[in-house]
Design a protein around this motif. Structure first.
Motif, PDB file in Angstrom:
ATOM      1  N   TRP A   1       1.559  40.815  20.389  1.00  0.00           N
ATOM      2  CA  TRP A   1       2.421  40.120  21.179  1.00  0.00           C
ATOM      3  C   TRP A   1       2.689  39.438  22.406  1.00  0.00           C
ATOM      4  O   TRP A   1       3.564  38.736  23.065  1.00  0.00           O
ATOM      5  CB  TRP A   1       3.721  41.186  21.054  1.00  0.00           C
ATOM      6  CG  TRP A   1       3.906  41.861  19.695  1.00  0.00           C
ATOM      7  CD1 TRP A   1       3.698  42.790  19.278  1.00  0.00           C
ATOM      8  CD2 TRP A   1       4.575  40.916  18.563  1.00  0.00           C
ATOM      9  NE1 TRP A   1       3.981  42.978  17.772  1.00  0.00           N
ATOM     10  CE2 TRP A   1       4.799  41.517  17.105  1.00  0.00           C
ATOM     11  CE3 TRP A   1       5.253  39.622  18.765  1.00  0.00           C
ATOM     12  CZ2 TRP A   1       5.720  41.530  15.843  1.00  0.00           C
ATOM     13  CZ3 TRP A   1       5.861  38.938  17.093  1.00  0.00           C
ATOM     14  CH2 TRP A   1       5.656  40.015  16.775  1.00  0.00           C
ATOM     15  N   THR A   2       1.547  39.798  23.733  1.00  0.00           N
ATOM     16  CA  THR A   2       1.387  39.472  24.203  1.00  0.00           C
ATOM     17  C   THR A   2       0.547  38.261  25.018  1.00  0.00           C
ATOM     18  O   THR A   2       0.002  38.111  26.009  1.00  0.00           O
ATOM     19  CB  THR A   2       1.439  40.825  25.587  1.00  0.00           C
ATOM     20  OG1 THR A   2      -0.566  41.281  24.852  1.00  0.00           O
ATOM     21  CG2 THR A   2       2.060  42.374  25.732  1.00  0.00           C
ATOM     22  N   ASP A   3      -0.460  38.181  23.314  1.00  0.00           N
ATOM     23  CA  ASP A   3      -1.047  36.857  24.087  1.00  0.00           C
ATOM     24  C   ASP A   3      -0.497  35.303  23.956  1.00  0.00           C
ATOM     25  O   ASP A   3       0.440  35.889  23.038  1.00  0.00           O
ATOM     26  CB  ASP A   3      -1.887  36.777  23.245  1.00  0.00           C
ATOM     27  CG  ASP A   3      -2.979  38.254  23.221  1.00  0.00           C
ATOM     28  OD1 ASP A   3      -2.464  38.715  24.893  1.00  0.00           O
ATOM     29  OD2 ASP A   3      -3.537  38.116  22.254  1.00  0.00           O
ATOM     30  N   GLU A   4      -0.351  35.174  24.898  1.00  0.00           N
ATOM     31  CA  GLU A   4       0.302  33.529  24.922  1.00  0.00           C
ATOM     32  C   GLU A   4      -0.780  32.666  25.550  1.00  0.00           C
ATOM     33  O   GLU A   4      -1.015  32.630  26.777  1.00  0.00           O
ATOM     34  CB  GLU A   4       1.398  33.715  25.824  1.00  0.00           C
ATOM     35  CG  GLU A   4       2.631  34.854  25.666  1.00  0.00           C
ATOM     36  CD  GLU A   4       3.949  33.673  23.758  1.00  0.00           C
ATOM     37  OE1 GLU A   4       3.328  32.907  23.857  1.00  0.00           O
ATOM     38  OE2 GLU A   4       3.947  34.366  23.071  1.00  0.00           O
ATOM     39  N   LYS A   5      -0.539  31.571  24.794  1.00  0.00           N
ATOM     40  CA  LYS A   5      -1.583  29.923  24.651  1.00  0.00           C
ATOM     41  C   LYS A   5      -0.646  29.141  25.619  1.00  0.00           C
ATOM     42  O   LYS A   5       0.188  28.863  25.284  1.00  0.00           O
ATOM     43  CB  LYS A   5      -1.914  29.872  23.612  1.00  0.00           C
ATOM     44  CG  LYS A   5      -3.360  30.189  23.566  1.00  0.00           C
ATOM     45  CD  LYS A   5      -4.134  29.771  22.508  1.00  0.00           C
ATOM     46  CE  LYS A   5      -4.906  30.491  21.528  1.00  0.00           C
ATOM     47  NZ  LYS A   5      -5.367  29.912  20.634  1.00  0.00           N
ATOM     48  N   ARG A   6      -0.871  29.314  27.014  1.00  0.00           N
ATOM     49  CA  ARG A   6       0.586  28.217  27.832  1.00  0.00           C
ATOM     50  C   ARG A   6      -0.841  27.243  28.460  1.00  0.00           C
ATOM     51  O   ARG A   6      -1.839  27.253  28.507  1.00  0.00           O
ATOM     52  CB  ARG A   6       0.935  29.234  28.884  1.00  0.00           C
ATOM     53  CG  ARG A   6       2.135  30.013  29.154  1.00  0.00           C
ATOM     54  CD  ARG A   6       2.426  30.739  30.015  1.00  0.00           C
ATOM     55  NE  ARG A   6       1.056  31.544  30.742  1.00  0.00           N
ATOM     56  CZ  ARG A   6       0.769  32.178  31.034  1.00  0.00           C
ATOM     57  NH1 ARG A   6       2.227  32.654  31.880  1.00  0.00           N
ATOM     58  NH2 ARG A   6       0.795  33.290  31.851  1.00  0.00           N
ATOM     59  N   THR A   7       0.049  26.151  28.398  1.00  0.00           N
ATOM     60  CA  THR A   7      -0.799  24.934  28.856  1.00  0.00           C
ATOM     61  C   THR A   7      -0.869  24.703  30.615  1.00  0.00           C
ATOM     62  O   THR A   7       0.250  25.423  31.260  1.00  0.00           O
ATOM     63  CB  THR A   7      -0.586  23.875  28.331  1.00  0.00           C
ATOM     64  OG1 THR A   7       0.867  23.140  28.881  1.00  0.00           O
ATOM     65  CG2 THR A   7      -0.249  23.402  26.753  1.00  0.00           C
ATOM     66  N   LYS A   8      -1.507  23.709  30.972  1.00  0.00           N
ATOM     67  CA  LYS A   8      -1.410  23.818  33.073  1.00  0.00           C
ATOM     68  C   LYS A   8      -0.223  23.352  33.259  1.00  0.00           C
ATOM     69  O   LYS A   8       0.332  23.737  34.342  1.00  0.00           O
ATOM     70  CB  LYS A   8      -2.547  22.999  32.869  1.00  0.00           C
ATOM     71  CG  LYS A   8      -3.875  23.328  33.056  1.00  0.00           C
ATOM     72  CD  LYS A   8      -4.585  22.588  33.514  1.00  0.00           C
ATOM     73  CE  LYS A   8      -6.300  22.858  33.749  1.00  0.00           C
ATOM     74  NZ  LYS A   8      -7.493  22.385  33.804  1.00  0.00           N
TER      75      LYS A   8
END
Length: 676
Positions: A595-602
């Motif tokens: 649940w803590t892994d998040e893929k965020r863009t620049k």
């Protein structure tokens, strides 16, 4: 010398033994004959036989036993050559052999024992016969003395009257004195022999009483009843008293042996008669003597009544059919009335009228008697709670306390919990790898054995030899050498045929797409008829599409039902299913999904994300709020519902009757936020 004879030889020897005993004792005695033959049949030697027969024969026993065993030897020798009636001569012709005479007794071997001049009795001498013989001898002596006393002493005496059986005729020419002395000697000799015979007989009877085993049951042809009849010469006389009872010589009453029936029917009839007499006697005793006997109770017949036909009264089944038809018609009318009332609204009015109280009461009003005490108390108040005045049969007043209370206790019926199965759960048996191999080997062996038996009986043709390129020369031999190209082509065709059969068998066993899907569903689906397992999860942030897809896809794959409410910082996931499905889904929610892994863009990092939002995403987690069992499912297929306010979120759960799920999850989130 111990010799044993067969039954035939013993029967052949019996007349000789009887004749010899008669010569030794002077009369025939069957007990001595039976004892002697019994000793021979048991294979006793001469010494033991002499000991057993000495009480009967005294000093004559050794001589008698010696003659007996010599006769036994002759019978034994003759029985060996009994079947050989023809003898082969020197010329080769058969010559008939003359049979030997039956046991001749030489005169010089006969026992030298004095024998009575009288004719021997055909049977055993009794005491009465001996007394009569002695009395006749005394009378003859007295008559002879009287004759001698009347004769003159000078002249020659007249010839005496010959006593039959006592004085021989050749003594008639003897002088008187010599004749008198001779007759006196003969009389004395006769008396001595009679006494001796009586003593021998008494001794034989005493010996038989002391040694009953001497006349054993092994003696062929021995009849014990006949021997007992020989010992007792006369039956016991029947003596009756004045009342007709059987008594003995002293006058004491005797109970005679009653004849018992042997047939089953007669035995049952006699038992029924005896039981009837006993029952009647018991009834008389009870009615007369017992002070606790109730005369109103009657004694029924002991015999069971015979079964008879029970005919129904005419018109019975017609009445039953009419009642059933009337009941069905009444139910039909009631259903029509209920439908009409429902359409007009009368039914709701009647229900409201039923639940409306008869008189208006407020919560502050206190009743005079509580409803739970109204059944027990005698009146309508608590003033006379401890006594109740009633009147008895004579009209007098009596006090009773709590007349409505009884000694009975009500036990409620025990009901099984709904989660317990009716039938005991049978655990499946799992085999080890070694056991599976052994079972497979045994199954193959049995199939091969059955095929071999069919081939042996001619029911099936034997299979072709399995030829390969590796064993080509060994199997075919000369054919492979003569035309190797043809043989190789034949072998390759066989190999292709076996490969094709193998692939076709695999294709026939292969499951179709629908069968595979049904197999997976059957493996996943669980029985929830006895109870449904429910789990409630709370997720802080469930905005990620990938995580939404994982939750929804796993619920559908595991055949689970549930509901997901999306609200700010409180995302509630409710799933329903079996225990196995819950274990898999629990592992998904608490372990597999990160649940803590998040893929965020620049761009998101530079422009939109703030520090609070980064911290919220970093602290995102899932926790299990509650898990347990319920009776029925509350939701259907998994659906997601976004709720802007708390009231709308709680309303979604209230529509399904499980608003407490939301209350529990929301309260935990508030407590967690306050702790942070």
């Amino acid at each position: 010398m111990a010799v044993s004879l067969s039954k035939r030889d013993l029967e052949e020897l019996r007349p000789w033994v009887d004749k010899t005993v008669k010569k030794v004792l002077g009369f025939s005695e069957q007990t001595v004959v039976t004892a002697a033959l019994n000793c021979v049949s048991k294979g006793m030697d001469q010494t033991k036989t002499v000991e057993n027969l000495k009480p009967f024969l005294d000093e004559s026993a050794p001589n008698f036993v010696e003659q007996l065993y010599s006769a036994v030897s002759e019978v034994k020798a003759r029985s060996k050559h009994r079947k050989r009636t023809f003898k082969q001569s020197e010329d080769g012709e058969e010559v008939k052999v003359a049979k030997k005479p039956k046991l001749p007794i030489p005169e010089e071997d006969e026992p030298n024992i004095p024998v009575l001049n009288t004719q021997p009795s055909p049977g055993q001498l009794t005491e009465q016969q001996i007394k009569e013989m002695m009395a006749s001898a005394r009378r003859a002596i007295e008559a002879r003395k009287e004759q001698l006393s009347t004769l003159p002493q000078t002249g020659p005496p007249p010839p005496p009257a010959a006593t039959p059986g006592l004085v021989p005729p050749h003594m008639s020419s003897i002088p008187p004195m010599v004749e008198m002395n001779t007759s006196q000697a003969l009389m004395n000799e006769a008396l001595e022999k009679a006494k001796k015979a009586a003593e021998i007989q008494a001794r034989i009877q005493a010996t038989l009483n002391k040694q009953p085993g001497l006349l054993g049951a092994n003696m062929p042809g021995l009849n014990v009843a006949r021997m007992q009849g020989m010992q007792s010469s006369k039956p016991t006389p029947l003596i009756l008293d004045e009342q007709g009872r059987t008594v003995d010589a002293t006058g004491k009453a005797i109970q005679l042996t009653q004849r018992m029936p042997t047939l089953k029917a007669n035995i049952r009839a006699k038992k029924r008669q005896e039981f009837k007499l006993v029952q009647e006697k018991a009834a008389d005793v009870i009615s007369e003597s017992s002070k606790f006997f109730d005369h109103r109770v009657g004694f029924g017949p002991s015999d069971r009544k015979k079964k008879s036909f029970k005919f129904h009264e005419p018109g019975k089944f017609q009445q039953i059919a009419q009642r059933i038809r009337a009941k069905a018609q009444l139910e039909h009318l009631q259903s029509e009335i209920a439908q009409a009332a429902k359409k007009t609204g009368i039914s709701s009015a009647t229900k409201l009228a039923l639940i409306t109280p008869k008189k208006a009461t407020s919560q502050d009003d206190i009743p005079e008697v509580e409803w739970w005490d109204a059944y027990i108390l005698p009146g309508e108040s608590y003033s006379n709670w401890n006594k109740t005045v009633t009147k008895d049969e004579q009209g007098n007043d009596t006090e009773e306390k709590f007349a409505n209370l009884t000694c009975f206790i009500e036990h409620p019926q025990q009901i099984k919990p709904p989660a317990d199965p009716n039938k005991p759960v049978e655990l499946p048996v799992f085999l080890t790898k070694k056991e599976r191999k052994k079972l497979r080997r045994q199954t193959r062996r049995e199939a091969e054995k059955e095929m071999t038996e069919k081939i042996r009986l001619g029911l099936e043709a034997p299979p072709e030899p399995k030829v390969r390129l590796a064993n080509l020369m060994r199997v075919l031999g000369n054919e492979a050498v003569q035309d190797p190209t043809k043989v190789e082509a034949h072998v390759r065709a066989q190999m292709a045929k076996r490969q094709k059969q193998h692939e076709e068998a695999n294709a026939a066993r292969k499951l179709t797409t629908e069968q595979r899907r049904d197999k997976k569903l059957k493996k996943i689906t669980e029985d929830t008829s006895l109870g449904v397992f429910v789990s409630v999860y709370r997720v802080r942030d469930l905005s990620s599409p990938s995580k939404k897809f994982k939750v929804e896809a796993n619920c559908n794959q595991l055949q689970m039902t549930g509901f997901v409410v999306l609200y700010r910082d409180v995302n509630v996931v409710v799933v329903e299913g079996g225990p196995k499905q819950q274990r898999k889904f629990k592992r998904l929610m608490l372990s597999r999904i990160k649940w803590t892994d998040e893929k965020r863009t620049k761009d998101d990092d530079d422009d939109d994300d703030s520090d609070d939002e980064t911290e919220r995403k970093r602290d995102n987690k899932c926790c299990l709020v509650w898990e347990g069992t319920v009776k029925n499912r509350a939701f259907g297929t998994v659906k997601f519902k976004a709720c802007p306010t708390e009231k709308i979120a709680r309303e979604q759960f209230r529509n399904h009757g499980v608003e407490h799920y939301w209350d529990l999850a929301h309260s935990e989130s508030i407590i967690e936020a306050s702790n942070d």
